[in-house]
Design a protein around this motif. Structure first.
Motif, mmCIF file in Angstrom:
data_model
loop_
_atom_site.group_PDB
_atom_site.id
_atom_site.type_symbol
_atom_site.label_atom_id
_atom_site.label_comp_id
_atom_site.label_asym_id
_atom_site.label_seq_id
_atom_site.Cartn_x
_atom_site.Cartn_y
_atom_site.Cartn_z
ATOM 1 N N GLN A 1 -20.229 79.584 21.544
ATOM 2 C CA GLN A 1 -21.010 80.566 22.250
ATOM 3 C C GLN A 1 -22.400 80.007 22.312
ATOM 4 O O GLN A 1 -23.063 80.528 23.505
ATOM 5 N N LEU A 2 -23.083 79.500 21.429
ATOM 6 C CA LEU A 2 -24.358 78.984 21.399
ATOM 7 C C LEU A 2 -24.673 78.213 22.752
ATOM 8 O O LEU A 2 -25.713 77.908 23.290
ATOM 9 N N CYS A 3 -23.734 77.129 22.840
ATOM 10 C CA CYS A 3 -23.863 76.048 23.671
ATOM 11 C C CYS A 3 -23.649 76.633 24.927
ATOM 12 O O CYS A 3 -24.469 76.387 26.052
ATOM 13 N N ARG A 4 -22.706 77.859 25.225
ATOM 14 C CA ARG A 4 -22.699 78.358 26.455
ATOM 15 C C ARG A 4 -23.911 78.923 26.970
ATOM 16 O O ARG A 4 -24.294 79.132 28.051
ATOM 17 N N SER A 5 -24.761 79.619 26.004
ATOM 18 C CA SER A 5 -26.008 80.384 26.233
ATOM 19 C C SER A 5 -26.856 79.454 26.550
ATOM 20 O O SER A 5 -27.636 79.672 27.589
ATOM 21 N N GLU A 6 -26.974 78.072 25.708
ATOM 22 C CA GLU A 6 -28.016 77.236 26.255
ATOM 23 C C GLU A 6 -27.642 76.394 27.680
ATOM 24 O O GLU A 6 -28.628 76.093 28.468
ATOM 25 N N LEU A 7 -26.490 76.328 27.919
ATOM 26 C CA LEU A 7 -26.243 75.784 29.208
ATOM 27 C C LEU A 7 -26.552 76.652 30.316
ATOM 28 O O LEU A 7 -27.106 76.434 31.261
ATOM 29 N N ILE A 8 -26.146 77.879 30.395
ATOM 30 C CA ILE A 8 -26.731 78.924 31.353
ATOM 31 C C ILE A 8 -28.203 79.018 31.370
ATOM 32 O O ILE A 8 -28.701 79.007 32.766
ATOM 33 N N ALA A 9 -29.089 79.060 30.203
ATOM 34 C CA ALA A 9 -30.702 79.168 30.197
ATOM 35 C C ALA A 9 -30.798 77.701 31.258
ATOM 36 O O ALA A 9 -31.974 77.955 31.884
ATOM 37 N N ALA A 10 -30.485 76.649 30.482
ATOM 38 C CA ALA A 10 -31.074 75.357 31.288
ATOM 39 C C ALA A 10 -30.665 75.319 32.760
ATOM 40 O O ALA A 10 -31.590 74.964 33.507
ATOM 41 N N VAL A 11 -29.483 75.829 33.358
ATOM 42 C CA VAL A 11 -29.285 75.710 34.657
ATOM 43 C C VAL A 11 -30.219 76.790 35.500
ATOM 44 O O VAL A 11 -30.588 76.345 36.403
ATOM 45 N N ALA A 12 -30.417 77.940 34.663
ATOM 46 C CA ALA A 12 -31.444 78.970 35.462
ATOM 47 C C ALA A 12 -32.793 78.299 35.299
ATOM 48 O O ALA A 12 -33.410 78.439 36.339
ATOM 49 N N SER A 13 -33.220 77.476 34.353
ATOM 50 C CA SER A 13 -34.463 77.340 34.511
ATOM 51 C C SER A 13 -34.647 75.840 35.398
ATOM 52 O O SER A 13 -35.626 75.946 36.162
ATOM 53 N N VAL A 14 -33.519 75.161 35.730
ATOM 54 C CA VAL A 14 -33.564 74.008 36.727
ATOM 55 C C VAL A 14 -33.695 74.704 37.855
ATOM 56 O O VAL A 14 -34.653 74.451 39.070
ATOM 57 N N ALA A 15 -33.032 75.779 38.179
ATOM 58 C CA ALA A 15 -33.058 76.451 39.556
ATOM 59 C C ALA A 15 -34.552 77.146 39.730
ATOM 60 O O ALA A 15 -35.066 77.258 40.691
ATOM 61 N N ALA A 16 -35.021 77.877 38.758
ATOM 62 C CA ALA A 16 -36.446 78.437 38.786
ATOM 63 C C ALA A 16 -37.431 77.485 39.037
ATOM 64 O O ALA A 16 -38.509 77.727 40.083
ATOM 65 N N HIS A 17 -37.513 76.075 38.626
ATOM 66 C CA HIS A 17 -38.362 75.208 39.090
ATOM 67 C C HIS A 17 -38.182 74.504 40.568
ATOM 68 O O HIS A 17 -39.183 74.404 41.049
ATOM 69 N N VAL A 18 -37.003 74.747 40.693
ATOM 70 C CA VAL A 18 -36.807 74.196 42.278
ATOM 71 C C VAL A 18 -37.280 75.398 43.097
ATOM 72 O O VAL A 18 -37.796 75.018 43.942
ATOM 73 N N ARG A 19 -37.153 76.449 42.767
ATOM 74 C CA ARG A 19 -37.832 77.651 43.507
ATOM 75 C C ARG A 19 -39.299 77.653 43.636
ATOM 76 O O ARG A 19 -39.954 77.694 44.528
ATOM 77 N N GLN A 20 -40.042 77.202 42.551
ATOM 78 C CA GLN A 20 -41.355 76.935 42.469
ATOM 79 C C GLN A 20 -41.847 75.845 43.487
ATOM 80 O O GLN A 20 -42.792 75.803 44.116
ATOM 81 N N LEU A 21 -40.912 74.551 43.219
ATOM 82 C CA LEU A 21 -41.254 73.571 44.294
ATOM 83 C C LEU A 21 -41.163 73.977 45.960
ATOM 84 O O LEU A 21 -41.944 73.378 46.685
ATOM 85 N N MET A 22 -40.368 74.783 46.021
ATOM 86 C CA MET A 22 -40.219 75.200 47.366
ATOM 87 C C MET A 22 -41.190 76.158 47.735
ATOM 88 O O MET A 22 -41.751 76.081 48.926
ATOM 89 N N VAL A 23 -41.734 76.916 46.832
ATOM 90 C CA VAL A 23 -43.079 77.889 47.128
ATOM 91 C C VAL A 23 -44.277 76.980 47.447
ATOM 92 O O VAL A 23 -45.003 77.267 48.221
ATOM 93 N N ILE A 24 -44.498 75.937 46.658
ATOM 94 C CA ILE A 24 -45.671 75.218 46.892
ATOM 95 C C ILE A 24 -45.488 74.225 47.850
ATOM 96 O O ILE A 24 -46.609 73.500 48.145
ATOM 97 N N GLU A 25 -44.348 74.088 48.579
ATOM 98 C CA GLU A 25 -44.142 73.137 49.599
ATOM 99 C C GLU A 25 -44.353 71.570 49.258
ATOM 100 O O GLU A 25 -44.954 71.069 49.895
ATOM 101 N N ALA A 26 -43.792 71.459 48.066
ATOM 102 C CA ALA A 26 -43.684 70.050 47.587
ATOM 103 C C ALA A 26 -42.486 69.376 47.448
ATOM 104 O O ALA A 26 -42.126 68.357 46.831
ATOM 105 N N VAL A 27 -41.273 69.969 48.271
ATOM 106 C CA VAL A 27 -40.160 69.116 48.009
ATOM 107 C C VAL A 27 -40.242 67.855 48.744
ATOM 108 O O VAL A 27 -39.270 66.944 48.127
#
Length: 678
Positions: A448-474
């Motif tokens: 269960q802990l591993c599942r929570s960590e995995l979901i949080a890590a994938v969500a964090s990667v997506a958040a940083h991808v969103r930030q890179l889109m916002v600053i137009e640095a893709v």
């Protein structure tokens, strides 16, 4: 005498006090005393430029030459043979090349034994550089987007050599400059590639890589430090068909770096402070690139924990560079150096995890001898990552982001590195738990802990991808971002199939990033991997018709059970290092899909083909990927022969890389499921 009218705004240009010899003989205007030697005329014509001596000075030089000739008359007969041999040697090593007009280029050491290589290099265009203005753009973009996380060179020293602002400044080796141009080619505007004669940035990148590789293959460069630097920059090359090029270049870079250090050890010469700094820059760059490739491509480390770590780079080592940067201000350069220091600490913190998750052994990935012991090692690796995260969040994350767009760019890249390490840690933990029979009772909380960590890590990667889109640095992202976002993109795509609105919104971001990266890198193989992984995940979910009541649904990993999830991971990790359109690519997919339970009538037919049963899903998969009637003849319905079981798959597939040799066909993997029976 007729007085001519004065032209408004006209001012006669004053002639130079003294012209060069060539301009004096041609009786043309010379600006040598204004701009320095060579003058503009000689520089444009690629001709030697020397000062013209007047009558009085000529008489002095003539008298001095006569005196020297008289003094050396007695030794002329003794030194005649030696002088003739040395002049022949100079003629063989002094060759006029197209790049000779650039004063900052270090001359190539060409002797009689390698003169035959020049025509090939000239024909390939290796000895011709772009226009100076376009070359300036390439070099500036190198220090803008490659150098901050790959500090091979002292930027201040490079600019002094490139601009020739100081007498006696070091010259730049052609191989190193070629590698710099290649690594920066994906970041320059498309107009620069067009002016250089390329149709796209992809064409420019491929051509610059080919020329740099040809120059390396010629063997004209002998300095191991230069070879190591150039090879490390060539690790940024990616291809759909040559998937091991980056690891091969990294191997060359590490080998030549060790040769550089061994030269001083064997000669018993103490390295100067400048040489020590250069070596630390090189070795830390190799360490960073080694860990980056391991996490992205799922490959073993080439610099293990047993190798000694050099001292960490300090502010004193880069003080000249911080104040002498041409592309960044002092404040921005200092902030980028702090990010580099954090990246170096991350490279050390992720070493233990990479050694466990991507072992060099051929069978270590497919089978685990001591699952409980490996879980303890993974716990230790997780602690090292958490300690780094605490330092990163406390001191670095979000700091100085408003100074320059490059700071949030590299900060997001570093965060994506860390989140990718978390994903790798969770995936390896899931694989180990799947090998334990009683994980549902004893290790249920850890799952269960591993599942929570995995979901949080994938969500964090997506958040940083969103930030890179916002600053137009893709368009400033390196090729490694494609490997780091592959698994999160697949997992979010699987989750979106359950009509999760949030997952679908994030998929739009990943799709836009992949589309932007596709204009600069070859990503067809990654796209094919993603589509096949999604097809496989749907097949795995559809094949599981039986309800499992003793496992809570909240332990599912992105709508997949633990066994299905680990099967999908094996396919993704194995396919990362497989060339596009190869037979091995299909074999791995068939091997992953062949573990579907045979008793499901929806995927099997009772019609015998050649006295055996052919699953409908196998035929459908072949039709989907290769067209009707063109499926590969891979018979997974046959019982394995004894020689197939005893022979490792690395010998069957004839693979050189240790990680690709670890891929196992279904009869080699021990999963507790029976093969398809005939």
């Amino acid at each position: 005498m007729v007085n001519l009218p004065q032209i408004s705004g006209y001012r006669r240009i004053k002639r130079a006090a003294r012209a060069c010899q060539r301009c004096h003989a041609r009786k043309v205007r010379c600006d040598a005393t204004v701009t320095g030697y060579p003058c503009t005329n000689c520089r444009l014509d690629s001709s030697p430029c020397q000062a013209f001596a007047g009558g009085r000075e000529r008489r002095k030089q003539l008298a001095l030459a006569r005196a020297r000739a008289t003094a050396s008359e007695g030794l002329k007969s003794v030194t005649h043979c030696a002088g003739r041999s040395s002049s022949e040697k100079r003629r063989s090593s002094t060759v006029q090349l197209p790049v000779s007009s650039y004063q900052f280029i270090q001359p190539l050491e060409i002797g009689k034994h390698n003169l035959d290589r020049l025509p090939l290099l000239k024909q390939a265009g290796c000895l011709i550089l772009p226009d100076k203005l376009d070359l300036d753009v390439l070099v500036r973009h190198y220090f803008l987007y490659v150098h901050p996380f790959c500090p091979l060179l002292d930027e201040a020293v490079f600019w002094r050599a490139y601009k020739r602002t100081r007498d006696g400044a070091k010259q730049i080796p052609l191989l190193l400059l070629r590698a710099m141009m290649f690594s920066a080619s994906c970041f320059v505007p498309a107009a620069v590639a067009t002016r250089c004669g390329y149709d796209s940035l992809l064409d420019a990148r491929d051509d610059l890589y080919t020329k740099a590789k040809a120059l390396y293959d010629s063997g004209l460069e002998k300095n191991p430090l230069t070879i190591s630097r150039a090879a490390l920059l060539l690790t940024f090359y990616s291809s759909d068909f040559d998937v091991y090029a980056n690891s091969e270049w990294l191997c060359i870079a590490i080998r030549e770096a060790r040769v550089t250090q061994a030269k001083h050890v064997h000669s018993e010469e103490l390295m100067s402070d400048a040489d020590q700094t250069d070596f630390r820059r090189l070795w830390w760059s190799c360490l960073i690139r080694d860990r980056t490739l391991a996490l992205g491509m799922r490959r073993p480390l080439q610099i293990t924990a047993a190798d000694p770590y050099p001292p960490m780079l300090t502010a004193d080592d880069v003080s000249d560079e911080i104040f002498g940067s041409v592309v960044y201000t002092y404040e921005v350069k200092s902030a980028l150096f702090e990010l580099l220091t954090s990246l170096c600490h991350f490279a050390t913190a992720v070493t233990e995890l990479a050694s466990i998750a991507f072992p060099p052994s051929c069978h270590a990935i497919s089978s685990i001898e001591d699952p409980c012991g490996e879980l303890e090692k993974l716990g230790s690796a997780k602690s090292a990552l958490l300690l780094w995260e605490l330092d990163w969040i406390s001191y670095m994350e979000g700091k100085n982001s408003s100074l320059h767009p490059s700071i949030p760019l590299f900060s997001s890249l570093l965060s994506i590195h860390y989140q990718s390490a978390r994903v790798a840690l969770c995936n390896r933990t899931c694989f180990v738990l799947n090998e334990i029979n009683d994980y549902r009772t004893r290790y249920f909380h850890q799952l269960q802990l591993c599942r929570s960590e995995l979901i949080a890590a994938v969500a964090s990667v997506a958040a940083h991808v969103r930030q890179l889109m916002v600053i137009e640095a893709v368009d400033k992202l390196p090729i490694s971002i494609a490997a780091y976002t592959t698994t999160p993109y697949i997992l979010l795509s699987i989750n979106s199939q359950s009509n999760a609105k949030q997952s679908q919104d994030l998929l739009v971001l990943f799709t836009a990033v992949n589309r932007a990266l596709g204009t600069r890198y070859h990503l067809t193989r990654v796209s094919n991997l993603t589509s096949r992984a999604l097809w496989l995940s749907k097949l795995l979910k559809d094949s599981s018709e039986e309800e499992v009541f003793d496992i809570p649904r909240q332990t599912n990993l992105f709508t997949l059970s633990l066994q299905q999830y680990t099967r999908l991971l094996q396919y993704i990790d194995g396919s990362m290092s497989i060339p596009r359109d190869s037979a091995q690519e299909t074999e791995v997919l068939y091997a992953a899909a062949s573990f579907i339970p045979r008793e499901l009538s929806v995927y099997a037919t009772e019609e015998p083909v050649n006295d055996e049963l052919t699953p409908v899903w196998l035929e459908a998969m072949g039709n989907f990927f290769f067209g009707p009637g063109n499926g590969l003849a891979l018979s997974l319905c046959e019982s394995p022969r004894k020689e197939d079981v005893d022979t490792p798959i690395c010998a069957q597939l004839d693979c050189d890389d240790s990680f690709s040799r670890s891929l196992q066909l279904p009869w080699v993997l021990d999963t507790g499921l029976e093969l398809l029976e005939t």
